[in-house]
Design a protein around this motif. Structure first.
Motif, mmCIF file in Angstrom:
data_model
loop_
_atom_site.group_PDB
_atom_site.id
_atom_site.type_symbol
_atom_site.label_atom_id
_atom_site.label_comp_id
_atom_site.label_asym_id
_atom_site.label_seq_id
_atom_site.Cartn_x
_atom_site.Cartn_y
_atom_site.Cartn_z
ATOM 1 N N UNK A 75 53.161 42.699 33.778
ATOM 2 C CA UNK A 75 53.287 41.274 33.454
ATOM 3 C C UNK A 75 52.031 40.753 32.756
ATOM 4 N N UNK A 76 50.865 41.158 33.224
ATOM 5 C CA UNK A 76 49.605 40.724 32.594
ATOM 6 C C UNK A 76 49.490 41.264 31.166
ATOM 7 N N UNK A 77 49.868 42.520 30.963
ATOM 8 C CA UNK A 77 49.833 43.103 29.615
ATOM 9 C C UNK A 77 50.794 42.346 28.706
ATOM 10 N N UNK A 78 51.993 42.054 29.206
ATOM 11 C CA UNK A 78 52.988 41.302 28.442
ATOM 12 C C UNK A 78 52.456 39.914 28.062
ATOM 13 N N UNK A 79 51.910 39.194 29.028
ATOM 14 C CA UNK A 79 51.385 37.847 28.772
ATOM 15 C C UNK A 79 50.214 37.894 27.787
ATOM 16 N N UNK A 80 49.367 38.901 27.901
ATOM 17 C CA UNK A 80 48.251 39.054 26.969
ATOM 18 C C UNK A 80 48.766 39.301 25.557
ATOM 19 N N UNK A 81 49.764 40.142 25.420
ATOM 20 C CA UNK A 81 50.356 40.442 24.113
ATOM 21 C C UNK A 81 50.994 39.195 23.504
ATOM 22 N N UNK A 82 51.759 38.456 24.297
ATOM 23 C CA UNK A 82 52.384 37.218 23.819
ATOM 24 C C UNK A 82 51.307 36.210 23.405
ATOM 25 N N UNK A 83 50.259 36.085 24.193
ATOM 26 C CA UNK A 83 49.167 35.155 23.862
ATOM 27 C C UNK A 83 48.469 35.567 22.572
ATOM 28 N N UNK A 84 48.221 36.850 22.403
ATOM 29 C CA UNK A 84 47.551 37.334 21.189
ATOM 30 C C UNK A 84 48.411 37.088 19.951
ATOM 31 N N UNK A 85 49.708 37.356 20.040
ATOM 32 C CA UNK A 85 50.610 37.114 18.904
ATOM 33 C C UNK A 85 50.668 35.625 18.584
ATOM 34 N N UNK A 86 50.728 34.774 19.594
ATOM 35 C CA UNK A 86 50.743 33.320 19.377
ATOM 36 C C UNK A 86 49.463 32.855 18.717
ATOM 37 N N UNK A 87 48.330 33.362 19.179
ATOM 38 C CA UNK A 87 47.040 32.991 18.609
ATOM 39 C C UNK A 87 46.944 33.415 17.146
ATOM 40 N N UNK A 88 47.381 34.610 16.828
ATOM 41 C CA UNK A 88 47.368 35.087 15.444
ATOM 42 C C UNK A 88 48.288 34.226 14.585
ATOM 43 N N UNK A 89 49.469 33.894 15.091
ATOM 44 C CA UNK A 89 50.405 33.061 14.334
ATOM 45 C C UNK A 89 49.812 31.685 14.031
ATOM 46 N N UNK A 90 49.325 30.998 15.064
ATOM 47 C CA UNK A 90 48.778 29.655 14.853
ATOM 48 C C UNK A 90 47.477 29.693 14.043
ATOM 49 N N UNK A 91 46.699 30.738 14.218
ATOM 50 C CA UNK A 91 45.503 30.910 13.387
ATOM 51 C C UNK A 91 45.876 31.097 11.930
ATOM 52 N N UNK A 92 46.939 31.866 11.669
ATOM 53 C CA UNK A 92 47.414 32.060 10.295
ATOM 54 C C UNK A 92 47.922 30.770 9.680
ATOM 55 N N UNK A 93 48.648 29.988 10.462
ATOM 56 C CA UNK A 93 49.138 28.688 9.977
ATOM 57 C C UNK A 93 47.956 27.760 9.660
ATOM 58 N N UNK A 94 46.965 27.715 10.548
ATOM 59 C CA UNK A 94 45.780 26.874 10.323
ATOM 60 C C UNK A 94 45.028 27.328 9.070
#
Length: 183
Positions: free
Chosen positions: A15-34
């Motif tokens: 679960x922690x690995x999954x949440x970390x992966x989801x958080x990293x993908x979200x951060x990359x996405x929003x960073x790319x949009x910014x």
């Protein structure tokens, strides 16, 4: 019992690995949009950078922070209703006055990849401009950068004109043009 707690521990790790992966993908996405928004917003500044990027400048005659500058098409502009999609207001900009021109530098942290500009007087014209509800502002137009101008508040250009005779003459010409336009 030992085997059951081991399964819970393994489930928590997954679960922690999954949440970390989801958080990293979200951060990359929003960073790319910014990054895309910042890059697109500075398109007009980069039009000036091509010809007027500042290199090692000596100490200026005077330096002052503006509230902002706006780079847009000449003419009356009122926010996003102007139809000029690439029009952009740059936050605090430091203006430097030199014997042969003006420098513009966006203040950090708003700078994000914009190089400083040096606008030589011999390639510059000052034109009367209407900016939002303000009627006594001026647009700086430069050779080689057609169809857009840098709009500055009149108090900044008047302050700079007090330190440069050439700029004072350009500002005087713009005031005469404004008077002719009103008649």
């Amino acid at each position: 019992m030992f085997g059951l707690s081991g399964r819970f521990a393994m489930g928590e790790i997954v679960e922690q690995v999954y949440m970390t992966l989801v958080s990293a993908i979200s951060l990359v996405f929003f960073g790319g949009v910014a990054f895309y928004i910042m890059h697109a917003s500075n398109g007009r500044w980069r039009d000036y950078e091509r010809l007027y990027a500042a290199t090692d400048l000596p100490k200026p005659i005077g330096k002052k922070m503006t509230g902002m500058v706006r780079i847009s098409q000449p003419g009356y502009r009122f926010g996003h209703l102007s139809g000029d999609v690439k029009s952009h207001r740059h936050p605090p900009v430091m203006v430097g006055v030199y014997p042969h021109g003006l420098s513009l530098s966006i203040v950090p942290p708003f700078k994000y990849g914009c190089r400083d500009l040096f606008l030589p007087f011999d390639k510059m014209t000052i034109e009367p401009a209407a900016w939002d509800l303000l009627k006594n502002e001026y647009g700086v137009r430069m050779e080689g950068v057609d169809g857009i101008e840098i709009l500055m508040f009149s108090n900044i250009l008047q302050w700079a004109a007090e330190r440069s005779e050439i700029l004072a003459l350009m500002l005087q010409r713009a005031k005469v043009l404004r008077g002719l336009q009103r008649t």
